[in-house]
Write an enzyme that holds these catalytic residues in place. Structure first.
Site, short mmCIF file in Angstrom:
data_model
loop_
_atom_site.label_atom_id
_atom_site.label_comp_id
_atom_site.label_asym_id
_atom_site.label_seq_id
_atom_site.Cartn_x
_atom_site.Cartn_y
_atom_site.Cartn_z
N ASP A 1 -1.38 -12.96 -1.03
CA ASP A 1 -2.01 -11.93 -1.41
C ASP A 1 -2.70 -10.97 -0.13
O ASP A 1 -3.42 -10.61 -0.18
CB ASP A 1 -3.20 -12.57 -2.17
CG ASP A 1 -4.01 -11.40 -2.99
OD1 ASP A 1 -3.50 -10.30 -3.19
OD2 ASP A 1 -5.18 -11.57 -3.65
N ARG B 1 0.90 -1.25 0.05
CA ARG B 1 -0.22 -0.12 0.02
C ARG B 1 0.66 1.16 -0.22
O ARG B 1 0.09 2.33 0.22
CB ARG B 1 -0.85 0.04 1.06
CG ARG B 1 -1.86 -1.14 1.41
CD ARG B 1 -2.69 -1.55 0.27
NE ARG B 1 -3.81 -2.41 0.58
CZ ARG B 1 -4.14 -3.21 -0.36
NH1 ARG B 1 -4.01 -3.10 -1.79
NH2 ARG B 1 -5.21 -4.30 0.06
N ASN C 1 -11.07 -11.54 -3.69
CA ASN C 1 -11.13 -11.33 -4.94
C ASN C 1 -9.83 -12.13 -5.53
O ASN C 1 -8.86 -11.73 -5.50
CB ASN C 1 -11.05 -10.01 -5.61
CG ASN C 1 -11.24 -9.87 -6.97
OD1 ASN C 1 -11.17 -10.93 -7.69
ND2 ASN C 1 -11.23 -8.62 -7.51
N ASN D 1 -0.60 -1.97 -7.51
CA ASN D 1 -1.60 -1.22 -7.36
C ASN D 1 -1.87 -0.18 -6.32
O ASN D 1 -2.30 -0.22 -5.23
CB ASN D 1 -3.05 -1.77 -7.51
CG ASN D 1 -3.04 -2.96 -6.35
OD1 ASN D 1 -2.06 -3.42 -5.44
ND2 ASN D 1 -4.33 -3.35 -5.85
#
Length: 430
Positions: free
Chosen positions: A307, A65, A280, A95
């Site tokens: 993940d 993050r 997800n 991301n």
């Protein structure tokens, strides 16, 4: 400083070791491996009797993050969580904010990780600019700065033509394209596996076909381009069968699985609506989880990843439909694998090392690490007898969103060395 690990059960298939040895670490490297080694003056001796020493674990799929969402996790807190869980190397997904799509963002993460001084952070760059799926990212620039692979994780690259272009370009740099396989025209507003769970709980479903179609498409693009392809967080039996067929055809295709897709399924989601179970891809059928466990044992699945997806409390403590996807996993992955697979005798220690250390390094083209003289001292010592109940206080991660809170697990990393630096001692991060 020098360290002598006495009477450790060393497991390293690459070095053909599965026996009790002494291991001497001097500086950044392993100086000696053998029986009844003597310790130079000033050496710190660690009694490793009854414990297992393995090459440092690698998680090739984490989200730290940083930059942009430091309130969830930073490179420092994520690195602390990594070593606490036994990992010496982690590959961070792109991301972030801004998206990691140029060399400057790759360099930022590497520099911050070195300043923190815990795990080796191996940044992954995005395939497309801004992860928008419209234009190629600065692949060459990122390779120059140290990117070890490329992915638009969090999104599937929706255009087959764009994915082909990405793969053709990535293949020129001997890197791997990591595919988040999700056809968003099918997953759409889905927040749970489409089927009994979505019907029972009255929520929009995320069908398995939305994953499997892109797995098939990207395998065929691999066949066309020759680009090494790695399928991220595989969750269905049919998807795994597609990977098996690709491997049988000799294609450079690999895949990974998470502990939550191995050990949880849609049946675990009840009307308590525990949003830590919102993933997800979503938790699938119990038969899918069983097939994934079998695929891990027979070699169809190459590695276990977490993940690791940290989120703040307010992003999970809300209605299921608006809660963020994902859970943290760096500090529960190893004990989950030990508790559910190794200690019951379903998986060997050697196989564990293959899927959590050796194979991820090979896929990411990292230098090999071994319990051998001259190798870099990236090693993990595991206490297979330690049991504990997972609580929020256990985590070094900044976020606490784990589906395994309250679970009693057995087998934890107790000593971790990263390039000879003693970053975890007696289970505590230095």
């Amino acid at each position: 400083m020098a360290f002598l690990l006495k009477a450790a059960h060393v497991v390293d298939p690459a070095a053909q070791l599965d026996e009790v040895c002494d291991v001497l670490i001097e500086g950044t490297t392993i100086a000696e491996v053998g029986q009844n080694l003597s310790a130079p003056e000033g050496t710190q001796i660690i009694d490793a009797t009854g414990k297992y020493l393995v090459p440092g674990l690698v998680d090739m799929h984490v989200h730290f993050r940083d930059p942009g969402f430091e309130y969830k996790e930073t490179i420092e807190t994520g690195s602390r969580a990594a070593v606490h869980g036994g990992f010496t190397d982690v590959a961070t997904m792109p991301n972030t904010d801004p998206i990691t799509d140029s060399g400057a963002e790759i360099r930022y993460q590497i520099d911050r990780a070195r300043e923190a001084g815990y795990a080796h952070v191996r940044p992954l760059g995005s395939l497309t600019r801004g992860e928008k799926g419209e234009a190629l990212a600065e692949i060459g620039d990122m390779v120059m700065e140290g990117a070890c692979g490329f992915s638009d994780d969090g999104h599937g690259v929706q255009s087959a033509g764009m994915m082909r272009t990405c793969m053709e370009y990535v293949s020129q740099f001997d890197r791997v394209a990591i595919a988040h396989c999700e056809d968003e025209s099918l997953s759409s507003h889905g927040v749970i596996n489409e089927g009994l769970a979505s019907t029972r709980l009255g929520m929009f479903g995320w069908p398995a076909l939305g994953e499997e179609l892109e797995i098939y498409r990207d395998i065929e693009l691999c066949r066309l381009t020759g680009c090494p392809l790695h399928i991220a967080h595989i969750s269905t039996k049919k998807g795994l069968d597609l990977v098996r067929a690709a491997k049988a055809d000799g294609l450079p295709v690999t895949c990974e699985v998470t502990p939550h897709h191995l050990f949880l399924c849609e049946d675990d989601i009840t009307d308590a609506y525990n949003t830590n179970l919102k993933m997800n891809p979503p938790l699938r059928l119990a038969t899918d989880a069983a097939a994934l466990r079998e695929g891990l044992l027979d070699g169809s699945i190459d590695c276990v990843v977490t993940d690791h997806a940290p989120h703040a409390a307010h992003e999970k403590d809300c209605e299921w439909e608006i809660a963020f996807f994902g859970m943290i996993g760096l500090e529960t992955s190893l004990p989950l694998m030990l508790t559910n697979m190794v200690l019951p005798g379903k998986m060997s220690w050697s196989k564990l090392v293959e899927v959590m250390s050796i194979n991820p390094r090979q896929i990411l083209r990292l230098d090999p690490v071994s319990i051998a003289k001259g190798s870099v001292a990236d090693v993990t010592l595991i206490d297979p007898m330690q049991s504990r109940v997972i609580t929020k206080e256990y985590f070094e991660s900044k976020s606490k969103n784990s589906a395994f809170l309250g679970e009693e697990l057995t087998g934890f990393a107790c000593e971790v060395f990263v390039a000879g630096k003693h970053v975890v001692a007696n289970g505590n991060v230095a």
